[in-house]
Scaffold this motif. Structure first.
Motif, PDB file in Angstrom:
ATOM      1  N   ASP A 135       0.858  -1.190   0.000  1.00 37.20           N
ATOM      2  CA  ASP A 135       0.000   0.000   0.000  1.00 37.20           C
ATOM      3  C   ASP A 135       0.892   1.237   0.000  1.00 37.20           C
ATOM      4  N   VAL A 136       0.708   2.104  -0.973  1.00 38.82           N
ATOM      5  CA  VAL A 136       1.533   3.300  -1.106  1.00 38.82           C
ATOM      6  C   VAL A 136       0.636   4.529  -1.183  1.00 38.82           C
ATOM      7  N   HIS A 137       1.272   5.690  -1.054  1.00 32.03           N
ATOM      8  CA  HIS A 137       0.568   6.972  -1.152  1.00 32.03           C
ATOM      9  C   HIS A 137       1.396   7.885  -2.069  1.00 32.03           C
ATOM     10  N   LEU A 138       1.318   7.615  -3.354  1.00 34.95           N
ATOM     11  CA  LEU A 138       2.117   8.347  -4.335  1.00 34.95           C
ATOM     12  C   LEU A 138       1.254   9.424  -4.973  1.00 34.95           C
ATOM     13  N   GLU A 139       1.714  10.675  -4.894  1.00 30.46           N
ATOM     14  CA  GLU A 139       0.955  11.803  -5.421  1.00 30.46           C
ATOM     15  C   GLU A 139       1.691  12.551  -6.533  1.00 30.46           C
ATOM     16  N   LEU A 140       3.009  12.449  -6.574  1.00 27.33           N
ATOM     17  CA  LEU A 140       3.775  13.193  -7.579  1.00 27.33           C
ATOM     18  C   LEU A 140       3.657  12.533  -8.948  1.00 27.33           C
ATOM     19  N   PHE A 141       3.765  13.360  -9.979  1.00 29.25           N
ATOM     20  CA  PHE A 141       3.668  12.849 -11.339  1.00 29.25           C
ATOM     21  C   PHE A 141       4.848  11.915 -11.640  1.00 29.25           C
ATOM     22  N   GLY A 142       4.547  10.750 -12.206  1.00 27.65           N
ATOM     23  CA  GLY A 142       5.572   9.806 -12.619  1.00 27.65           C
ATOM     24  C   GLY A 142       5.977   8.801 -11.561  1.00 27.65           C
ATOM     25  N   GLN A 143       5.526   8.954 -10.300  1.00 27.93           N
ATOM     26  CA  GLN A 143       5.948   8.024  -9.256  1.00 27.93           C
ATOM     27  C   GLN A 143       5.349   6.629  -9.448  1.00 27.93           C
ATOM     28  N   VAL A 144       4.112   6.562  -9.922  1.00 33.12           N
ATOM     29  CA  VAL A 144       3.490   5.247 -10.146  1.00 33.12           C
ATOM     30  C   VAL A 144       4.231   4.496 -11.237  1.00 33.12           C
ATOM     31  N   GLU A 145       4.595   5.188 -12.316  1.00 30.71           N
ATOM     32  CA  GLU A 145       5.357   4.534 -13.383  1.00 30.71           C
ATOM     33  C   GLU A 145       6.719   4.066 -12.891  1.00 30.71           C
ATOM     34  N   GLU A 146       7.339   4.848 -12.012  1.00 29.37           N
ATOM     35  CA  GLU A 146       8.636   4.438 -11.475  1.00 29.37           C
ATOM     36  C   GLU A 146       8.498   3.225 -10.575  1.00 29.37           C
ATOM     37  N   LEU A 147       7.419   3.150  -9.794  1.00 33.78           N
ATOM     38  CA  LEU A 147       7.168   1.970  -8.958  1.00 33.78           C
ATOM     39  C   LEU A 147       6.959   0.737  -9.836  1.00 33.78           C
ATOM     40  N   GLU A 148       6.239   0.881 -10.922  1.00 31.34           N
ATOM     41  CA  GLU A 148       6.056  -0.244 -11.843  1.00 31.34           C
ATOM     42  C   GLU A 148       7.393  -0.710 -12.415  1.00 31.34           C
ATOM     43  N   ARG A 149       8.289   0.226 -12.687  1.00 29.89           N
ATOM     44  CA  ARG A 149       9.603  -0.149 -13.213  1.00 29.89           C
ATOM     45  C   ARG A 149      10.405  -0.930 -12.181  1.00 29.89           C
ATOM     46  N   ILE A 150      10.311  -0.494 -10.903  1.00 32.73           N
ATOM     47  CA  ILE A 150      11.024  -1.211  -9.839  1.00 32.73           C
ATOM     48  C   ILE A 150      10.511  -2.641  -9.711  1.00 32.73           C
ATOM     49  N   ILE A 151       9.190  -2.790  -9.726  1.00 32.02           N
ATOM     50  CA  ILE A 151       8.602  -4.130  -9.610  1.00 32.02           C
ATOM     51  C   ILE A 151       9.010  -5.005 -10.789  1.00 32.02           C
ATOM     52  N   GLU A 152       9.025  -4.426 -11.974  1.00 29.55           N
ATOM     53  CA  GLU A 152       9.362  -5.203 -13.168  1.00 29.55           C
ATOM     54  C   GLU A 152      10.805  -5.698 -13.124  1.00 29.55           C
ATOM     55  N   PHE A 153      11.723  -4.888 -12.595  1.00 30.43           N
ATOM     56  CA  PHE A 153      13.135  -5.257 -12.602  1.00 30.43           C
ATOM     57  C   PHE A 153      13.521  -6.132 -11.413  1.00 30.43           C
ATOM     58  N   MET A 154      12.876  -5.932 -10.260  1.00 30.83           N
ATOM     59  CA  MET A 154      13.352  -6.576  -9.036  1.00 30.83           C
ATOM     60  C   MET A 154      12.588  -7.840  -8.660  1.00 30.83           C
ATOM     61  N   PHE A 155      11.338  -7.966  -9.085  1.00 33.06           N
ATOM     62  CA  PHE A 155      10.542  -9.097  -8.616  1.00 33.06           C
ATOM     63  C   PHE A 155      10.693 -10.299  -9.531  1.00 33.06           C
ATOM     64  N   PRO A 156      10.762 -11.494  -8.929  1.00 32.38           N
ATOM     65  CA  PRO A 156      10.770 -12.707  -9.748  1.00 32.38           C
ATOM     66  C   PRO A 156       9.412 -12.927 -10.401  1.00 32.38           C
ATOM     67  N   CYS A 157       9.405 -13.619 -11.513  1.00 28.44           N
ATOM     68  CA  CYS A 157       8.175 -13.772 -12.287  1.00 28.44           C
ATOM     69  C   CYS A 157       7.159 -14.697 -11.624  1.00 28.44           C
ATOM     70  N   ASN A 158       7.575 -15.496 -10.649  1.00 21.93           N
ATOM     71  CA  ASN A 158       6.646 -16.436 -10.025  1.00 21.93           C
ATOM     72  C   ASN A 158       6.004 -15.873  -8.756  1.00 21.93           C
ATOM     73  N   MET A 159       6.087 -14.571  -8.552  1.00 23.28           N
ATOM     74  CA  MET A 159       5.477 -13.953  -7.375  1.00 23.28           C
ATOM     75  C   MET A 159       4.397 -12.979  -7.808  1.00 23.28           C
ATOM     76  N   VAL A 160       3.382 -12.878  -6.951  1.00 22.87           N
ATOM     77  CA  VAL A 160       2.261 -11.970  -7.201  1.00 22.87           C
ATOM     78  C   VAL A 160       2.453 -10.721  -6.343  1.00 22.87           C
ATOM     79  N   MET A 161       2.259  -9.572  -6.959  1.00 22.56           N
ATOM     80  CA  MET A 161       2.408  -8.295  -6.256  1.00 22.56           C
ATOM     81  C   MET A 161       1.086  -7.551  -6.338  1.00 22.56           C
ATOM     82  N   ASP A 162       0.473  -7.333  -5.186  1.00 17.81           N
ATOM     83  CA  ASP A 162      -0.782  -6.590  -5.111  1.00 17.81           C
ATOM     84  C   ASP A 162      -0.484  -5.187  -4.580  1.00 17.81           C
ATOM     85  N   ILE A 163      -0.650  -4.168  -5.430  1.00 16.81           N
ATOM     86  CA  ILE A 163      -0.303  -2.797  -5.078  1.00 16.81           C
ATOM     87  C   ILE A 163      -1.550  -1.938  -5.081  1.00 16.81           C
TER      88      ILE A 163
END
Length: 208
Positions: A122-150
């Motif tokens: 659970d996050v509280h992102l208000e600045l422009f572009g922060q959600v896209e940056e969080l998606e990039r972090i998840i894409e690069f750091m998380f293994p493909c066999n895990m589920v991420m509920d944001i």
């Protein structure tokens, strides 16, 4: 921090008595102020947290980041901080550090359920572009066999006032004459409200 420049204070006592030296040094003070501001700007632009638009632009060029037209300085700073502090391997501690850099130390809640290969965030992102940056972090750091509920939640407080008004206008018309001996009934329309205004019209004629 900008330093207050006073070149006359550096003169020895016997030189401070000469007006020529005082006037010459007083005229040079503004130039040294500009030099000091330039040096202070260079120092601040060495750090992401204090860099201005020029400094953030240099960091973005190093990281191959192309800012959007809708980006603010703070959103650009948040994106640079998120991408600057990256190290392998990707561990749980490294993920927490990335989230702190992006969201702040107390602006997110993460729950791990490794037995079910699931993580809730659970996050509280208000600045422009922060959600896209969080998606990039998840894409690069998380293994493909895990589920991420944001879930991104905005805490907004709305205040305001609503004003209403109304009125009542009662109009009665009477016609008094000797032409006919009949009764006339006055009727009209009444609308409810917060006030009453009564207006009466009388016409008296003696044409007979």
């Amino acid at each position: 921090m900008i330093r207050e420049v006073d070149l006359i204070s550096y003169l020895p006592p016997f030189m401070a008595e000469y007006k020529e030296a005082n006037i010459a040094l007083a005229a040079e003070n503004p130039e040294f102020v500009l030099a000091w501001k330039a040096a202070d700007r260079v120092l601040k632009n060495e750090f992401i947290a204090t860099a201005d638009e020029y400094g953030i632009g240099r960091f973005e060029k190093i990281l191959h980041i192309l800012p959007s037209r809708n980006d603010t300085l703070e959103s650009r700073r948040s994106r640079v901080q998120s991408r600057w502090f990256t190290a392998l391997p990707y561990t749980w501690r490294m993920l927490i550090q990335k989230l702190i850099a992006l969201c702040g130390e107390n602006d997110f809640t993460i729950t791990k359920q490794f037995d079910f290969y699931r993580i809730d965030l659970d996050v509280h992102l208000e600045l422009f572009g922060q959600v896209e940056e969080l998606e990039r972090i998840i894409e690069f750091m998380f293994p493909c066999n895990m589920v991420m509920d944001i879930q991104n939640k905005f805490d907004m407080k709305v205040e305001g006032s609503v004003w209403t008004g109304g009125g009542v206008c009662l109009i009665e018309t009477f016609l008094v004459t000797n032409d006919f001996k009949e009764w006339f009934v006055a009727d009209g329309t009444v609308r409810g409200g917060s006030g009453t205004v009564v207006t009466e019209f009388f016409e008296v004629r003696n044409e007979s």
